[in-house]
Motif scaffolding. Structure first.
Motif, PDB file in Angstrom:
ATOM      1  N   ALA A 285       0.927  -1.162   0.097  1.00 59.72           N
ATOM      2  CA  ALA A 285       0.087   0.012  -0.130  1.00 59.72           C
ATOM      3  C   ALA A 285       0.887   1.425  -0.240  1.00 59.72           C
ATOM      4  CB  ALA A 285      -0.924   0.110   0.991  1.00 59.72           C
ATOM      5  N   LYS A 286       1.969   1.204   0.738  1.00 61.13           N
ATOM      6  CA  LYS A 286       2.826   2.319   0.711  1.00 61.13           C
ATOM      7  C   LYS A 286       3.539   2.736  -0.364  1.00 61.13           C
ATOM      8  CE  LYS A 286       3.426   2.603   5.825  1.00 61.13           C
ATOM      9  NZ  LYS A 286       4.307   2.254   6.856  1.00 61.13           N
ATOM     10  N   VAL A 287       3.970   1.546  -1.135  1.00 59.57           N
ATOM     11  CA  VAL A 287       4.637   1.637  -2.406  1.00 59.57           C
ATOM     12  C   VAL A 287       3.611   2.301  -3.530  1.00 59.57           C
ATOM     13  CG1 VAL A 287       5.753   0.686  -4.247  1.00 59.57           C
ATOM     14  CG2 VAL A 287       6.543   0.132  -1.887  1.00 59.57           C
ATOM     15  N   ALA A 288       2.439   1.569  -3.463  1.00 58.02           N
ATOM     16  CA  ALA A 288       1.484   2.100  -4.418  1.00 58.02           C
ATOM     17  C   ALA A 288       1.172   3.461  -4.259  1.00 58.02           C
ATOM     18  CB  ALA A 288       0.205   1.269  -4.293  1.00 58.02           C
ATOM     19  N   LYS A 289       1.110   4.049  -3.056  1.00 60.76           N
ATOM     20  CA  LYS A 289       0.636   5.221  -2.687  1.00 60.76           C
ATOM     21  C   LYS A 289       1.993   6.216  -3.120  1.00 60.76           C
ATOM     22  CE  LYS A 289      -0.495   8.330   1.328  1.00 60.76           C
ATOM     23  NZ  LYS A 289       0.756   9.501   1.169  1.00 60.76           N
TER      24      LYS A 289
ATOM     25  N   THR B 140      -0.392  -9.249  -8.400  1.00 58.11           N
ATOM     26  CA  THR B 140      -0.561  -7.993  -9.267  1.00 58.11           C
ATOM     27  C   THR B 140      -0.639  -6.915  -8.223  1.00 58.11           C
ATOM     28  OG1 THR B 140      -1.870  -9.485 -10.754  1.00 58.11           O
ATOM     29  CG2 THR B 140      -2.387  -7.031 -10.755  1.00 58.11           C
ATOM     30  N   VAL B 141      -0.032  -5.719  -8.710  1.00 55.94           N
ATOM     31  CA  VAL B 141      -0.525  -4.522  -8.155  1.00 55.94           C
ATOM     32  C   VAL B 141      -0.790  -3.797  -9.075  1.00 55.94           C
ATOM     33  CG1 VAL B 141       0.553  -2.513  -6.658  1.00 55.94           C
ATOM     34  CG2 VAL B 141       1.354  -5.001  -6.338  1.00 55.94           C
ATOM     35  N   ALA B 142      -2.102  -3.064  -9.057  1.00 52.59           N
ATOM     36  CA  ALA B 142      -2.543  -2.303 -10.014  1.00 52.59           C
ATOM     37  C   ALA B 142      -2.776  -0.861  -9.646  1.00 52.59           C
ATOM     38  CB  ALA B 142      -4.024  -2.993 -10.777  1.00 52.59           C
ATOM     39  N   LEU B 143      -2.395   0.150 -10.403  1.00 52.48           N
ATOM     40  CA  LEU B 143      -2.416   1.479  -9.683  1.00 52.48           C
ATOM     41  C   LEU B 143      -3.350   2.378 -10.699  1.00 52.48           C
ATOM     42  CD1 LEU B 143       1.600   1.571  -9.740  1.00 52.48           C
ATOM     43  CD2 LEU B 143       0.177   1.367  -7.952  1.00 52.48           C
ATOM     44  N   MET B 144      -4.439   2.655 -10.129  1.00 54.03           N
ATOM     45  CA  MET B 144      -5.612   3.048 -10.732  1.00 54.03           C
ATOM     46  C   MET B 144      -5.675   4.561 -10.874  1.00 54.03           C
ATOM     47  SD  MET B 144      -7.266   0.500 -11.122  1.00 54.03           S
ATOM     48  CE  MET B 144      -7.292  -1.110 -10.100  1.00 54.03           C
ATOM     49  N   PRO B 145      -5.982   4.998 -11.960  1.00 53.63           N
ATOM     50  CA  PRO B 145      -5.937   6.563 -12.427  1.00 53.63           C
ATOM     51  C   PRO B 145      -6.418   7.594 -11.322  1.00 53.63           C
ATOM     52  CG  PRO B 145      -6.765   5.474 -14.249  1.00 53.63           C
ATOM     53  CD  PRO B 145      -6.697   4.415 -12.968  1.00 53.63           C
ATOM     54  N   ASN B 146      -7.232   7.048 -10.559  1.00 57.82           N
ATOM     55  CA  ASN B 146      -7.951   8.001  -9.566  1.00 57.82           C
ATOM     56  C   ASN B 146      -7.015   7.919  -8.008  1.00 57.82           C
ATOM     57  OD1 ASN B 146      -8.605   5.326  -8.412  1.00 57.82           O
ATOM     58  ND2 ASN B 146     -10.606   5.624  -8.486  1.00 57.82           N
ATOM     59  N   GLY B 147      -6.015   7.048  -8.207  1.00 57.46           N
ATOM     60  CA  GLY B 147      -5.023   7.363  -7.009  1.00 57.46           C
ATOM     61  C   GLY B 147      -5.131   5.963  -5.918  1.00 57.46           C
ATOM     62  N   SER B 148      -6.240   5.153  -6.264  1.00 56.24           N
ATOM     63  CA  SER B 148      -6.396   4.023  -5.456  1.00 56.24           C
ATOM     64  C   SER B 148      -5.568   3.058  -6.080  1.00 56.24           C
ATOM     65  CB  SER B 148      -7.963   3.711  -5.521  1.00 56.24           C
ATOM     66  OG  SER B 148      -8.395   3.120  -6.628  1.00 56.24           O
ATOM     67  N   GLY B 149      -5.385   1.793  -5.375  1.00 55.99           N
ATOM     68  CA  GLY B 149      -4.460   0.751  -5.848  1.00 55.99           C
ATOM     69  C   GLY B 149      -5.101  -0.519  -5.456  1.00 55.99           C
ATOM     70  N   TYR B 150      -4.896  -1.657  -6.251  1.00 57.13           N
ATOM     71  CA  TYR B 150      -5.319  -2.842  -5.797  1.00 57.13           C
ATOM     72  C   TYR B 150      -4.224  -3.821  -5.903  1.00 57.13           C
ATOM     73  CZ  TYR B 150      -7.576  -7.459  -7.175  1.00 57.13           C
ATOM     74  OH  TYR B 150      -7.855  -8.722  -6.985  1.00 57.13           O
TER      75      TYR B 150
END
Length: 178
Positions: A61-65, A141-151
């Motif tokens: 979560a921290k890396v995605a952020k 998988t770590v997906a990085l959404m355009p709205n700033g959220s991550g999955y």
């Protein structure tokens, strides 16, 4: 990359130490992600590039952020090159990387994959966009959404099905007002 670092910073430089000291620690990841396996099982061995790190949910979560919401800034310091980050995350239309063939083309740029989405995927997608993602062995998988959220999902069942998550993430903008 390690050879370039050694050429610029000296023979004692280590690519993983640089990543740890200049990116991961400022991003606040935990101690399990601050080490990696090395060749010869020796502290002086070369760091493995694809194996050997252990991630917790909080670390991912921290890396995605860091990558999406914070645009490469950790603790008030720009720790990732903005231009390279934009290219990697498909925010630079002039640098999409390499495009694969097949029924669903993907882009690959600087270690990140990306899949394009449009109204053909979901009527709610009124403007085309790309979702950059990191993909690992067996179903990571770590997906990085355009709205700033991550999955993220960590699996070992060779399942890489996260397309429907993009539609759910897209709803976050309408729920929060933008």
């Amino acid at each position: 990359m390690d050879d370039v670092l050694k050429e610029r910073e000296g023979a004692g430089s280590d690519i993983f130490a640089m990543l740890r000291d200049e990116v991961l620690e400022p991003a606040g990841v935990g101690p399990d992600s601050l080490t990696t396996l090395r060749t010869d099982n020796a502290p002086t061995g070369e760091p493995f590039g694809g194996y050997g790190m252990f991630w917790t949910q909080d670390d991912i979560a921290k890396v995605a952020k860091l990558l999406v919401a914070d645009d490469g800034v950790a603790g008030g310091t720009q720790v990732l090159h903005p231009g390279l980050l934009d290219a990697s995350l498909q925010r630079d239309a002039a640098d999409r990387g390499i495009t694969t063939g097949g029924p669903t083309p993907f882009h690959y740029n600087n270690g990140f994959w990306a899949r394009d989405f449009s109204s053909a995927d979901n009527a709610a997608f009124t403007s085309p966009f790309s979702v950059p993602f990191m993909s690992g062995f067996g179903g990571i998988t770590v997906a990085l959404m355009p709205n700033g959220s991550g999955y993220y999902v960590f699996s070992d069942n060779d399942e890489f099905a996260w397309r429907d998550v993009v539609a759910e993430s897209n709803k976050l903008d309408s729920m929060t007002g933008g």
